[in-house]
Structure formats: C-alpha cells, structure tokens
Design a protein around this motif. Structure first.
Motif, PDB file in Angstrom:
ATOM      1  N   ALA A  11       0.832  -1.205   0.000  1.00 24.90           N
ATOM      2  CA  ALA A  11       0.000   0.000   0.000  1.00 24.90           C
ATOM      3  C   ALA A  11       0.868   1.257   0.000  1.00 24.90           C
ATOM      4  O   ALA A  11       0.564   2.235  -0.698  1.00 24.90           O
ATOM      5  CB  ALA A  11      -0.933  -0.007   1.209  1.00 24.90           C
ATOM      6  N   ALA A  12       1.959   1.250   0.758  1.00 21.87           N
ATOM      7  CA  ALA A  12       2.868   2.396   0.795  1.00 21.87           C
ATOM      8  C   ALA A  12       3.525   2.600  -0.568  1.00 21.87           C
ATOM      9  O   ALA A  12       3.685   3.741  -1.023  1.00 21.87           O
ATOM     10  CB  ALA A  12       3.924   2.194   1.877  1.00 21.87           C
ATOM     11  N   ALA A  13       3.900   1.527  -1.226  1.00 18.81           N
ATOM     12  CA  ALA A  13       4.518   1.624  -2.550  1.00 18.81           C
ATOM     13  C   ALA A  13       3.542   2.197  -3.570  1.00 18.81           C
ATOM     14  O   ALA A  13       3.914   3.044  -4.397  1.00 18.81           O
ATOM     15  CB  ALA A  13       5.010   0.255  -3.002  1.00 18.81           C
ATOM     16  N   LYS A  14       2.290   1.766  -3.505  1.00 22.73           N
ATOM     17  CA  LYS A  14       1.280   2.288  -4.427  1.00 22.73           C
ATOM     18  C   LYS A  14       1.030   3.775  -4.175  1.00 22.73           C
ATOM     19  O   LYS A  14       0.895   4.555  -5.112  1.00 22.73           O
ATOM     20  CB  LYS A  14      -0.023   1.505  -4.291  1.00 22.73           C
ATOM     21  N   ARG A  15       0.990   4.175  -2.905  1.00 23.63           N
ATOM     22  CA  ARG A  15       0.775   5.589  -2.573  1.00 23.63           C
ATOM     23  C   ARG A  15       1.968   6.425  -3.027  1.00 23.63           C
ATOM     24  O   ARG A  15       1.792   7.505  -3.587  1.00 23.63           O
ATOM     25  CB  ARG A  15       0.550   5.748  -1.074  1.00 23.63           C
ATOM     26  N   PHE A  16       3.179   5.938  -2.796  1.00 25.47           N
ATOM     27  CA  PHE A  16       4.373   6.653  -3.226  1.00 25.47           C
ATOM     28  C   PHE A  16       4.367   6.832  -4.741  1.00 25.47           C
ATOM     29  O   PHE A  16       4.668   7.915  -5.244  1.00 25.47           O
ATOM     30  CB  PHE A  16       5.634   5.900  -2.794  1.00 25.47           C
ATOM     31  N   ARG A  17       4.009   5.782  -5.464  1.00 24.43           N
ATOM     32  CA  ARG A  17       3.977   5.856  -6.928  1.00 24.43           C
ATOM     33  C   ARG A  17       2.960   6.889  -7.396  1.00 24.43           C
ATOM     34  O   ARG A  17       3.228   7.682  -8.301  1.00 24.43           O
ATOM     35  CB  ARG A  17       3.640   4.490  -7.508  1.00 24.43           C
ATOM     36  N   ALA A  18       1.785   6.902  -6.789  1.00 23.45           N
ATOM     37  CA  ALA A  18       0.742   7.861  -7.175  1.00 23.45           C
ATOM     38  C   ALA A  18       1.206   9.292  -6.919  1.00 23.45           C
ATOM     39  O   ALA A  18       1.013  10.177  -7.766  1.00 23.45           O
ATOM     40  CB  ALA A  18      -0.542   7.565  -6.417  1.00 23.45           C
ATOM     41  N   LEU A  19       1.819   9.535  -5.774  1.00 23.24           N
ATOM     42  CA  LEU A  19       2.302  10.876  -5.460  1.00 23.24           C
ATOM     43  C   LEU A  19       3.452  11.281  -6.376  1.00 23.24           C
ATOM     44  O   LEU A  19       3.530  12.427  -6.821  1.00 23.24           O
ATOM     45  CB  LEU A  19       2.740  10.944  -3.991  1.00 23.24           C
ATOM     46  N   TYR A  20       4.342  10.359  -6.672  1.00 22.28           N
ATOM     47  CA  TYR A  20       5.475  10.633  -7.550  1.00 22.28           C
ATOM     48  C   TYR A  20       4.995  11.008  -8.947  1.00 22.28           C
ATOM     49  O   TYR A  20       5.475  11.961  -9.545  1.00 22.28           O
ATOM     50  CB  TYR A  20       6.383   9.402  -7.604  1.00 22.28           C
ATOM     51  N   GLU A  21       4.020  10.273  -9.462  1.00 20.51           N
ATOM     52  CA  GLU A  21       3.487  10.566 -10.787  1.00 20.51           C
ATOM     53  C   GLU A  21       2.701  11.873 -10.796  1.00 20.51           C
ATOM     54  O   GLU A  21       2.709  12.598 -11.784  1.00 20.51           O
ATOM     55  CB  GLU A  21       2.629   9.403 -11.284  1.00 20.51           C
ATOM     56  N   ALA A  22       2.033  12.202  -9.691  1.00 23.84           N
ATOM     57  CA  ALA A  22       1.288  13.462  -9.606  1.00 23.84           C
ATOM     58  C   ALA A  22       2.236  14.659  -9.633  1.00 23.84           C
ATOM     59  O   ALA A  22       1.869  15.732 -10.113  1.00 23.84           O
ATOM     60  CB  ALA A  22       0.445  13.490  -8.335  1.00 23.84           C
ATOM     61  N   MET A  23       3.459  14.474  -9.135  1.00 21.67           N
ATOM     62  CA  MET A  23       4.452  15.557  -9.146  1.00 21.67           C
ATOM     63  C   MET A  23       5.112  15.700 -10.510  1.00 21.67           C
ATOM     64  O   MET A  23       5.894  16.610 -10.719  1.00 21.67           O
ATOM     65  CB  MET A  23       5.542  15.296  -8.104  1.00 21.67           C
ATOM     66  N   GLY A  24       4.834  14.815 -11.423  1.00 18.74           N
ATOM     67  CA  GLY A  24       5.427  14.905 -12.746  1.00 18.74           C
ATOM     68  C   GLY A  24       6.604  13.975 -12.932  1.00 18.74           C
ATOM     69  O   GLY A  24       7.333  14.099 -13.902  1.00 18.74           O
ATOM     70  N   GLY A  25       6.803  13.054 -12.043  1.00 13.96           N
ATOM     71  CA  GLY A  25       7.914  12.122 -12.135  1.00 13.96           C
ATOM     72  C   GLY A  25       7.543  10.844 -12.845  1.00 13.96           C
ATOM     73  O   GLY A  25       7.927   9.764 -12.424  1.00 13.96           O
ATOM     74  N   ALA A  26       6.802  10.956 -13.917  1.00 12.46           N
ATOM     75  CA  ALA A  26       6.342   9.767 -14.619  1.00 12.46           C
ATOM     76  C   ALA A  26       7.359   9.253 -15.616  1.00 12.46           C
ATOM     77  O   ALA A  26       7.047   8.439 -16.461  1.00 12.46           O
ATOM     78  CB  ALA A  26       5.024  10.048 -15.326  1.00 12.46           C
ATOM     79  N   GLY A  27       8.576   9.738 -15.522  1.00 12.30           N
ATOM     80  CA  GLY A  27       9.606   9.261 -16.441  1.00 12.30           C
ATOM     81  C   GLY A  27       9.867  10.227 -17.569  1.00 12.30           C
ATOM     82  O   GLY A  27       9.188  11.232 -17.715  1.00 12.30           O
ATOM     83  N   ALA A  28      10.839   9.907 -18.360  1.00 14.10           N
ATOM     84  CA  ALA A  28      11.224  10.778 -19.463  1.00 14.10           C
ATOM     85  C   ALA A  28      10.240  10.616 -20.617  1.00 14.10           C
ATOM     86  O   ALA A  28       9.777   9.521 -20.915  1.00 14.10           O
ATOM     87  CB  ALA A  28      12.630  10.435 -19.939  1.00 14.10           C
ATOM     88  N   GLY A  29       9.937  11.728 -21.248  1.00 17.20           N
ATOM     89  CA  GLY A  29       9.051  11.682 -22.402  1.00 17.20           C
ATOM     90  C   GLY A  29       9.789  11.169 -23.625  1.00 17.20           C
ATOM     91  O   GLY A  29      11.012  11.242 -23.722  1.00 17.20           O
TER      92      GLY A  29
END
Length: 57
Positions: free
Chosen positions: A18-36
C-alpha cells in the motif's frame, strides 16, 4: 511494478505494498512519470543565431 512482484512472492506485506502504491501515485502526480519520448514527426528547428545584447530600450 516491482512492488507487485515482491508482494506476489511474499517478500513484502500488504502495508508495504500500500505504501509503494501511494508513493507511486504521489510521484506521478508531481510529474515524475519518467522521461518523455522524442517526437520524430515534428520538424527539426534550428537554434537560431546569436542573441543581441541588451539595449536601453
């Protein structure tokens, strides 16, 4: 997702998953979804010439 693999192999517990899923969601919300990816369909643009020095105007 690596966390799902670890959970499937019983390497981490439900709280850690659950912590990993929450961290991933927050990371992607900040724009850290990887390189375009690079868009090869766009026309390449020349960088242009030298910039002019600042003037009084």
């Amino acid at each position: 997702m690596a966390a799902l693999t670890l959970a499937a192999k019983k390497q981490i517990n439900e709280a850690q998953l659950a912590a990993a899923k929450r961290f991933r969601a927050l990371y992607e919300a900040m724009g850290g979804a990887g390189a375009g990816s690079f868009d090869y369909s766009r026309e390449p643009v020349d960088g242009g010439g030298m910039r002019e020095a600042l003037t009084e105007q």
